[in-house]
Write a protein that holds these residues in place. Structure first.
Motif, PDB file in Angstrom:
ATOM      1  N   PHE A   1     -18.593  55.452 -29.762  1.00  0.00           N
ATOM      2  CA  PHE A   1     -18.900  56.470 -30.768  1.00  0.00           C
ATOM      3  C   PHE A   1     -20.255  57.113 -30.511  1.00  0.00           C
ATOM      4  O   PHE A   1     -20.385  58.351 -30.505  1.00  0.00           O
ATOM      5  CB  PHE A   1     -18.858  55.860 -32.167  1.00  0.00           C
ATOM      6  N   TYR A   2     -21.281  56.281 -30.270  1.00  0.00           N
ATOM      7  CA  TYR A   2     -22.624  56.841 -30.114  1.00  0.00           C
ATOM      8  C   TYR A   2     -22.821  57.491 -28.746  1.00  0.00           C
ATOM      9  O   TYR A   2     -23.658  58.401 -28.614  1.00  0.00           O
ATOM     10  CB  TYR A   2     -23.673  55.780 -30.420  1.00  0.00           C
ATOM     11  N   ASP A   3     -22.052  57.085 -27.756  1.00  0.00           N
ATOM     12  CA  ASP A   3     -22.046  57.832 -26.499  1.00  0.00           C
ATOM     13  C   ASP A   3     -21.608  59.279 -26.735  1.00  0.00           C
ATOM     14  O   ASP A   3     -22.174  60.216 -26.166  1.00  0.00           O
ATOM     15  CB  ASP A   3     -21.091  57.184 -25.487  1.00  0.00           C
ATOM     16  N   ARG A   4     -20.602  59.444 -27.585  1.00  0.00           N
ATOM     17  CA  ARG A   4     -20.042  60.780 -27.815  1.00  0.00           C
ATOM     18  C   ARG A   4     -21.022  61.706 -28.530  1.00  0.00           C
ATOM     19  O   ARG A   4     -21.016  62.915 -28.281  1.00  0.00           O
ATOM     20  CB  ARG A   4     -18.743  60.685 -28.634  1.00  0.00           C
ATOM     21  N   ILE A   5     -21.848  61.168 -29.412  1.00  0.00           N
ATOM     22  CA  ILE A   5     -22.718  62.040 -30.213  1.00  0.00           C
ATOM     23  C   ILE A   5     -24.176  62.003 -29.760  1.00  0.00           C
ATOM     24  O   ILE A   5     -25.036  62.623 -30.386  1.00  0.00           O
ATOM     25  CB  ILE A   5     -22.638  61.685 -31.712  1.00  0.00           C
ATOM     26  N   ALA A   6     -24.453  61.301 -28.657  1.00  0.00           N
ATOM     27  CA  ALA A   6     -25.845  61.083 -28.247  1.00  0.00           C
ATOM     28  C   ALA A   6     -26.621  62.375 -28.043  1.00  0.00           C
ATOM     29  O   ALA A   6     -27.769  62.509 -28.485  1.00  0.00           O
ATOM     30  CB  ALA A   6     -25.882  60.239 -26.975  1.00  0.00           C
ATOM     31  N   SER A   7     -26.025  63.349 -27.375  1.00  0.00           N
ATOM     32  CA  SER A   7     -26.749  64.570 -27.029  1.00  0.00           C
ATOM     33  C   SER A   7     -27.094  65.414 -28.260  1.00  0.00           C
ATOM     34  O   SER A   7     -28.019  66.228 -28.222  1.00  0.00           O
ATOM     35  CB  SER A   7     -25.943  65.410 -26.035  1.00  0.00           C
ATOM     36  N   GLN A   8     -26.352  65.212 -29.351  1.00  0.00           N
ATOM     37  CA  GLN A   8     -26.570  65.988 -30.576  1.00  0.00           C
ATOM     38  C   GLN A   8     -26.848  65.089 -31.775  1.00  0.00           C
ATOM     39  O   GLN A   8     -26.599  65.479 -32.917  1.00  0.00           O
ATOM     40  CB  GLN A   8     -25.338  66.863 -30.867  1.00  0.00           C
ATOM     41  N   PHE A   9     -27.392  63.901 -31.523  1.00  0.00           N
ATOM     42  CA  PHE A   9     -27.511  62.901 -32.587  1.00  0.00           C
ATOM     43  C   PHE A   9     -28.307  63.415 -33.788  1.00  0.00           C
ATOM     44  O   PHE A   9     -27.888  63.241 -34.938  1.00  0.00           O
ATOM     45  CB  PHE A   9     -28.158  61.624 -32.055  1.00  0.00           C
ATOM     46  N   ASP A  10     -29.436  64.051 -33.547  1.00  0.00           N
ATOM     47  CA  ASP A  10     -30.281  64.501 -34.663  1.00  0.00           C
ATOM     48  C   ASP A  10     -29.577  65.527 -35.540  1.00  0.00           C
ATOM     49  O   ASP A  10     -29.952  65.715 -36.707  1.00  0.00           O
ATOM     50  CB  ASP A  10     -31.589  65.073 -34.134  1.00  0.00           C
ATOM     51  N   HIS A  11     -28.583  66.200 -35.000  1.00  0.00           N
ATOM     52  CA  HIS A  11     -27.859  67.222 -35.749  1.00  0.00           C
ATOM     53  C   HIS A  11     -26.495  66.737 -36.243  1.00  0.00           C
ATOM     54  O   HIS A  11     -25.733  67.511 -36.808  1.00  0.00           O
ATOM     55  CB  HIS A  11     -27.672  68.466 -34.874  1.00  0.00           C
ATOM     56  N   SER A  12     -26.222  65.449 -36.040  1.00  0.00           N
ATOM     57  CA  SER A  12     -24.965  64.857 -36.500  1.00  0.00           C
ATOM     58  C   SER A  12     -25.126  64.300 -37.911  1.00  0.00           C
ATOM     59  O   SER A  12     -26.251  64.151 -38.408  1.00  0.00           O
ATOM     60  CB  SER A  12     -24.521  63.729 -35.556  1.00  0.00           C
ATOM     61  N   PHE A  13     -24.002  63.966 -38.548  1.00  0.00           N
ATOM     62  CA  PHE A  13     -24.062  63.373 -39.883  1.00  0.00           C
ATOM     63  C   PHE A  13     -24.766  62.019 -39.835  1.00  0.00           C
ATOM     64  O   PHE A  13     -25.586  61.701 -40.704  1.00  0.00           O
ATOM     65  CB  PHE A  13     -22.649  63.218 -40.449  1.00  0.00           C
ATOM     66  N   ASP A  14     -24.462  61.208 -38.805  1.00  0.00           N
ATOM     67  CA  ASP A  14     -25.121  59.908 -38.667  1.00  0.00           C
ATOM     68  C   ASP A  14     -26.626  60.072 -38.460  1.00  0.00           C
ATOM     69  O   ASP A  14     -27.426  59.305 -39.010  1.00  0.00           O
ATOM     70  CB  ASP A  14     -24.514  59.129 -37.505  1.00  0.00           C
ATOM     71  N   GLY A  15     -27.010  61.053 -37.672  1.00  0.00           N
ATOM     72  CA  GLY A  15     -28.425  61.307 -37.462  1.00  0.00           C
ATOM     73  C   GLY A  15     -29.120  61.763 -38.729  1.00  0.00           C
ATOM     74  O   GLY A  15     -30.268  61.390 -38.999  1.00  0.00           O
ATOM     75  N   PHE A  16     -28.426  62.568 -39.523  1.00  0.00           N
ATOM     76  CA  PHE A  16     -28.962  63.030 -40.806  1.00  0.00           C
ATOM     77  C   PHE A  16     -29.231  61.841 -41.730  1.00  0.00           C
ATOM     78  O   PHE A  16     -30.307  61.735 -42.334  1.00  0.00           O
ATOM     79  CB  PHE A  16     -27.978  64.002 -41.450  1.00  0.00           C
ATOM     80  N   LEU A  17     -28.254  60.937 -41.843  1.00  0.00           N
ATOM     81  CA  LEU A  17     -28.442  59.759 -42.690  1.00  0.00           C
ATOM     82  C   LEU A  17     -29.563  58.863 -42.151  1.00  0.00           C
ATOM     83  O   LEU A  17     -30.375  58.342 -42.921  1.00  0.00           O
ATOM     84  CB  LEU A  17     -27.134  58.971 -42.787  1.00  0.00           C
ATOM     85  N   ALA A  18     -29.592  58.692 -40.836  1.00  0.00           N
ATOM     86  CA  ALA A  18     -30.607  57.826 -40.230  1.00  0.00           C
ATOM     87  C   ALA A  18     -32.013  58.347 -40.481  1.00  0.00           C
ATOM     88  O   ALA A  18     -32.974  57.564 -40.544  1.00  0.00           O
ATOM     89  CB  ALA A  18     -30.356  57.700 -38.730  1.00  0.00           C
ATOM     90  N   SER A  19     -32.160  59.654 -40.633  1.00  0.00           N
ATOM     91  CA  SER A  19     -33.487  60.233 -40.839  1.00  0.00           C
ATOM     92  C   SER A  19     -34.136  59.739 -42.129  1.00  0.00           C
ATOM     93  O   SER A  19     -35.365  59.592 -42.196  1.00  0.00           O
ATOM     94  CB  SER A  19     -33.401  61.764 -40.843  1.00  0.00           C
ATOM     95  N   PHE A  20     -33.337  59.462 -43.151  1.00  0.00           N
ATOM     96  CA  PHE A  20     -33.885  58.939 -44.406  1.00  0.00           C
ATOM     97  C   PHE A  20     -34.481  57.549 -44.198  1.00  0.00           C
ATOM     98  O   PHE A  20     -35.535  57.232 -44.754  1.00  0.00           O
ATOM     99  CB  PHE A  20     -32.801  58.881 -45.483  1.00  0.00           C
TER     100      PHE A  20
END
Length: 206
Positions: free
Chosen positions: A15-34
């Protein structure tokens, strides 16, 4: 309910391989920012502290901490693609791909180990806590910031068991985490619960 079989670490890696290049702009990255901002606000640490971020994703938390005070930063992530991104963005830190159940760093190497919104991915949390004990220097601290979903925890855990393909094992209630830490010889020095975040600073209870 019969539990569905999961290869949690493989699911997380894919899963995280797939979104790595855009992580900060993903939903998971958004939640992780908090979680990252909460840690930055609440964690006190010394200049040049040796800090290991478990589940480091693209390394951004280490960079945020380094902007606050100079650190010696290292990161571990299950996703090789995340590690590639982290190394490219922050070449002054050390990053390794690997499992939180078998961490490839030397014993007593770190003053702080941080696990931000990653603990719920670990199939053997007791094993991780043992690894952390070995990796921390004397008087070192383990910081765990985890998801807090009151009232619907059981329903959410049923859902992720049946349908999640992101490597989620379970979401813990604060009481469960407290018992898990105590049973594995960790003392809670600081605990905060704020909205969707539960935050713990731990030290080994010798």
């Amino acid at each position: 309910m019969v539990p569905k079989f999961h290869d949690y670490e493989r699911e997380s890696e894919n899963f995280y391989d797939r979104i790595a290049s855009q992580f900060d702009h993903s939903f998971d990255g958004f939640l992780a920012s908090f979680f990252k901002r909460f840690i930055l606000k609440n964690l006190k640490f010394e200049q040049n502290s040796k800090i290991l971020d478990i589940g480091c994703a693209n390394g951004k938390l280490l960079a945020m901490l380094n902007d606050k005070k100079k650190i010696v930063g290292s990161g571990l992530d299950i996703s090789s693609e995340m590690i590639k991104v982290a190394k490219a963005q922050y070449p002054y830190f050390t990053f390794e791909q690997g499992s939180a159940q078998e961490i490839p760093f030397d014993n007593e190497s770190f003053d702080l180990i941080i696990c931000s919104a990653s603990f719920h991915h670990f199939p053997k949390p007791e094993r991780f806590l043992l690894e952390a004990e070995c990796l921390l220097s004397p008087n070192g601290r383990l910081v765990i910031a985890e998801i807090h979903i009151p009232f619907i925890t059981k329903i959410y855990n049923w859902w992720i068991n049946r349908f999640s393909t992101e490597g989620d094992v379970k979401v813990y209630q604060p009481k469960e985490l407290t018992e898990l830490f105590n049973q594995n010889g960790w003392k809670i020095n600081k605990k905060k619960i704020f909205l969707q975040i539960q935050y713990y600073e731990l030290e080994k209870n010798y």
